[in-house]
Each structure stands twice: as structure tokens, then as C-alpha cells.
Write an enzyme that holds these catalytic residues in place. Structure first.
Site, PDB file in Angstrom:
ATOM      1  N   GLU A  22      43.754  -1.873  23.526  1.00 44.14           N
ATOM      2  CA  GLU A  22      42.349  -1.745  23.641  1.00 44.14           C
ATOM      3  C   GLU A  22      42.448  -1.481  25.577  1.00 44.14           C
ATOM      4  O   GLU A  22      41.524  -1.027  25.481  1.00 44.14           O
ATOM      5  CB  GLU A  22      41.548  -3.273  23.463  1.00 44.14           C
ATOM      6  CG  GLU A  22      41.109  -3.005  22.042  1.00 44.14           C
ATOM      7  CD  GLU A  22      40.243  -1.981  22.120  1.00 44.14           C
ATOM      8  OE1 GLU A  22      39.484  -1.661  22.383  1.00 44.14           O
ATOM      9  OE2 GLU A  22      40.870  -1.283  21.217  1.00 44.14           O
TER      10      GLU A  22
ATOM     11  N   ARG B  19      54.031  -4.446  26.882  1.00 44.27           N
ATOM     12  CA  ARG B  19      55.675  -5.177  26.755  1.00 44.27           C
ATOM     13  C   ARG B  19      55.044  -6.705  26.134  1.00 44.27           C
ATOM     14  O   ARG B  19      55.985  -7.761  26.412  1.00 44.27           O
ATOM     15  CB  ARG B  19      55.773  -5.222  28.460  1.00 44.27           C
ATOM     16  CG  ARG B  19      56.654  -4.100  28.609  1.00 44.27           C
ATOM     17  CD  ARG B  19      56.686  -4.242  30.545  1.00 44.27           C
ATOM     18  NE  ARG B  19      58.858  -3.204  30.029  1.00 44.27           N
ATOM     19  CZ  ARG B  19      57.606  -2.104  31.286  1.00 44.27           C
ATOM     20  NH1 ARG B  19      56.187  -2.053  32.089  1.00 44.27           N
ATOM     21  NH2 ARG B  19      58.912  -1.419  31.567  1.00 44.27           N
TER      22      ARG B  19
ATOM     23  N   ASP C   3      47.464  -2.148  36.595  1.00 52.62           N
ATOM     24  CA  ASP C   3      48.399  -1.444  37.681  1.00 52.62           C
ATOM     25  C   ASP C   3      48.053  -0.719  38.278  1.00 52.62           C
ATOM     26  O   ASP C   3      47.986   0.592  39.182  1.00 52.62           O
ATOM     27  CB  ASP C   3      49.455  -0.142  36.325  1.00 52.62           C
ATOM     28  CG  ASP C   3      50.116  -0.715  34.910  1.00 52.62           C
ATOM     29  OD1 ASP C   3      51.493  -1.603  35.135  1.00 52.62           O
ATOM     30  OD2 ASP C   3      49.598  -0.173  34.450  1.00 52.62           O
TER      31      ASP C   3
ATOM     32  N   TYR D 249      52.358   3.065  21.818  1.00 55.83           N
ATOM     33  CA  TYR D 249      52.089   1.870  22.538  1.00 55.83           C
ATOM     34  C   TYR D 249      50.959   0.953  22.115  1.00 55.83           C
ATOM     35  O   TYR D 249      50.423   0.101  23.319  1.00 55.83           O
ATOM     36  CB  TYR D 249      53.365   1.241  22.519  1.00 55.83           C
ATOM     37  CG  TYR D 249      53.774  -0.107  21.560  1.00 55.83           C
ATOM     38  CD1 TYR D 249      53.948   0.109  20.533  1.00 55.83           C
ATOM     39  CD2 TYR D 249      53.502  -1.814  21.443  1.00 55.83           C
ATOM     40  CE1 TYR D 249      54.400  -0.644  19.291  1.00 55.83           C
ATOM     41  CE2 TYR D 249      53.626  -2.475  20.631  1.00 55.83           C
ATOM     42  CZ  TYR D 249      54.464  -2.067  19.793  1.00 55.83           C
ATOM     43  OH  TYR D 249      54.443  -3.195  18.680  1.00 55.83           O
TER      44      TYR D 249
ATOM     45  N   HIS E 168      44.943   1.024  27.036  1.00 52.45           N
ATOM     46  CA  HIS E 168      44.692   2.513  26.964  1.00 52.45           C
ATOM     47  C   HIS E 168      43.651   3.381  26.649  1.00 52.45           C
ATOM     48  O   HIS E 168      42.975   3.898  27.308  1.00 52.45           O
ATOM     49  CB  HIS E 168      45.810   2.887  25.779  1.00 52.45           C
ATOM     50  CG  HIS E 168      46.939   2.537  26.082  1.00 52.45           C
ATOM     51  ND1 HIS E 168      47.465   1.280  25.793  1.00 52.45           N
ATOM     52  CD2 HIS E 168      47.956   2.929  27.392  1.00 52.45           C
ATOM     53  CE1 HIS E 168      48.992   1.107  26.024  1.00 52.45           C
ATOM     54  NE2 HIS E 168      49.554   2.427  27.596  1.00 52.45           N
TER      55      HIS E 168
END
Ligand code: AMP
Length: 295
Positions: free
Chosen positions: A48, A203, A166, A45, A50
Site C-alpha cells: 500500500e 522487507r 525512506d 513487491y 507504493h
């Protein structure tokens, strides 16, 4: 997209491997020729954020591998595994556009064969923030480190790319790579944001329009924390962040200042990079964001 589960095929220049043996076979030639391999693990999913990792890998490495695997082991009971958003066709198109050579998109059985019983655990770093037992818990990170260790063994990258979005995950992976001597370099790249500041996340798709509007308070809070920490004190920064969240009706799950590498709490800026991290439920989405305050 329906795919033949046993063969590699082309999707706009990207070769898709559905099994580890197939991926290894595909990479054997590049490895034998000494070409460098850059690896970007994802749960798909793509956005930008990623894509920024894919572009960095493309710029720095000869061969770019991306994995797309929604890893059941890192979801707790009652978390969003079943509704996690997926769109493989779009992911493949974005991967092709970013210059990805190989996508490893396996079914669960390829990663976790029957009788699977080995795990990788990083202690300490995984028991705070999102890993606090009252939150997602250390089991979440055990799921992450186990799958990432496996992916490193399957892909054999020279460089692996992770997002600062993260931050705790990246710190945990860096520690695992150091402690277990994985022969690769970890690159942690900056958080990519929407125009209004919201950190991009798969998310975010869970946010209803009114919650999407409120969610901008997270990045605004972190911006205030960074500013006030510089001008006054870290505590004043955290206080300002709490006020921003509260004004948007958001009660953080946590909002904490910690050493960016060791993740122990810090009360004031101390000449080392400090991570101000927060998590909050906003409508249907549990969101995390952070700012890194460098000395
Ligand atoms: P995920 O698909 O959410 O597991 O994320 C895959 C990789 O992309 C992880 O290394 C994330 O930290 C990174 N990532 C996710 N969101 C962003 C973002 N907004 N900016 C930069 N990297 C991100």
C-alpha cells in the site's frame, strides 16, 4: 511471469517495457503532446505504500510510469539482493488497479551495460544514518542516486514520487535534483502503515510471526519520541523511544534526531522540521522507520 524481453505488451491495461529504448518510444507521443508524466520508482513487491505513490501520480499527472528494478548497485556485499522478494505478476495487477500506464521492468543489462563506469554521488547527506560507513555506507546511496538519475533520464518525468518512509533517501534525491538541475518536481509522501503502526515495507516479508509482533515497537517508539519531544524535550523523546525498543528486546542500529533537510544532528526542537529516524535488525529483517516533527 515469463515475458518477451523485447516487446511492450499489455498486462491488464498496463504496458510493460523491458528496455529503455522501448519505454522512450512509448512515451514519445505523450511527451510531444505536452502531457505531464508522473514517475514512481520501485523495487517491486508492491504494498500500500507504493500504491499511495501511484495513486498520487494518477491524480496529478496525465501519464503514470512505474519502474520495477531491484538495483544491485544499492546492495552491499552480504546484503539481501539475492533473496529480495519478487512477484511481478502481482505487481502488474496492483499497478493496473492503481491506473499505471507504463511499467519499466528492465533486466540488469539494460540499466548497467558492460563497461558501465559513471556514478552520481551526493556528499554529506549520504554519510550519516544508513550511510554511515559502519552501516550500509555511502555506497548504498551512490547506488540509489546513480540509478535514480538514470531513471529520470530514461523516463523524463515532470513529477517523481518518493516515500517519507525512506526519509534519508528522499532528502538525498531532493538534493541531487536541486544540485544537478533535473527539470522535475520531487514529491515526498507520508509513510503508509499497517493497522498496528508498522511501516509497510517489502522487507516485512522476512519477519517471522514473533518478530512481526515485536516490530510494532519501532513505530511505538517513534510515537513516544514525537509525544515527549512536544511535551518535554527532544532528549526526553529519544529516551522514551529507547525504552520502548528495549522493552521489545530491540537494540537500534541508530536512533537519532536530525534536521529533516540537512541531516545534521539536532539537540532540541529549533523551529525547523526535525527527523527522528531509526534502524534496527528485528529477526531476519533490517527495518527503518522515522517520524517528522514539524515546528
Ligand atoms: P522500494 O520499492 O522499497 O524501493 O520503495 C519504492 C518507493 O516507495 C520509495 O520512494 C519508498 O520510500 C516508497 N515506500 C516504501 N515503503 C513505503 C511506505 N510504507 N509508505 C510510503 N512510501 C513507501
Amino acid at each position: 511471469m515469463t515475458s518477451n524481453l523485447s516487446t511492450t505488451h499489455s498486462a491488464g491495461g498496463v504496458r510493460v517495457a523491458r528496455s529503455k529504448s522501448e519505454l522512450r518510444a512509448s512515451l514519445a507521443e505523450a511527451r510531444a503532446e505536452g502531457r505531464s508524466i508522473g514517475f514512481v520508482p520501485t523495487m517491486g513487491y508492491l504494498h500500500e505504500g507504493h500504491v499511495s505513490l501511484l495513486r498520487a501520480a494518477r491524480a496529478e499527472c496525465d501519464v503514470v510510469v512505474m519502474s520495477v528494478f531491484v538495483n544491485p548497485a544499492q546492495f552491499g556485499p552480504g546484503e539481501d539482493l539475492d533473496r529480495y522478494p519478487r512477484d511481478e505478476e502481482r505487481d502488474m495487477a496492483l499497478a493496473a488497479e492503481a491506473g499505471v500506464d507504463f511499467v519499466y521492468a528492465p533486466p540488469v543489462e539494460d540499466v548497467y551495460p558492460q563497461g558501465f563506469s559513471t556514478h552520481v554521488e551526493v556528499e554529506g547527506l549520504t554519510e550519516v544514518l544508513c550511510g554511515d560507513p559502519t552501516r550500509r555506507g555511502p555506497e548504498h546511496f551512490r547506488g540509489v542516486t546513480t540509478v535514480v538519475a538514470k531513471l529520470f533520464n530514461i523516463v523524463g518525468p515532470d513529477v517523481a514520487y518518493f516515500g517519507q518512509k525512506d526519509a534519508q533517501q528522499a532528502a538525498v534525491i531532493r538534493r541531487m535534483v536541486r544540485d544537478l538541475d533535473f527539470p522535475l518536481r520531487v514529491e515526498t509522501l507520508p509513510t503508509v502503515r499497517e493497522e498496528d503502526g508498522l511501516a509497510m515495507s517489502s522487507r516485512n516479508a522476512y519477519l517471522a510471526p514473533e518478530d512481526r509482533a515485536r516490530a510494532v515497537a519501532l513505530s511505538r517508539a517513534l510515537g513516544a519520541a514525537e509525544r515527549l519531544a512536544g511535551e518535554e524535550s527532544l532528549e526526553a523523546g529519544l529516551e522514551a523511544a529507547r525504552r520502548e525498543l528495549s522493552a521489545a528486546g530491540i537494540e537500534p542500529e541508530y536512533l537519532e534526531a536530525r534536521d529533516a533537510e540537512e541531516l545534521q544532528p539536532v539537540a532540541e526542537l529549533n523551529g525547523r522540521p526535525v527527523l527522528v529516524a531509526l534502524a534496527a535488525q528485528v529477526g531476519g529483517a533490517r527495518l527503518i522507520d522515522n517520524v517528522l516533527i514539524r515546528p
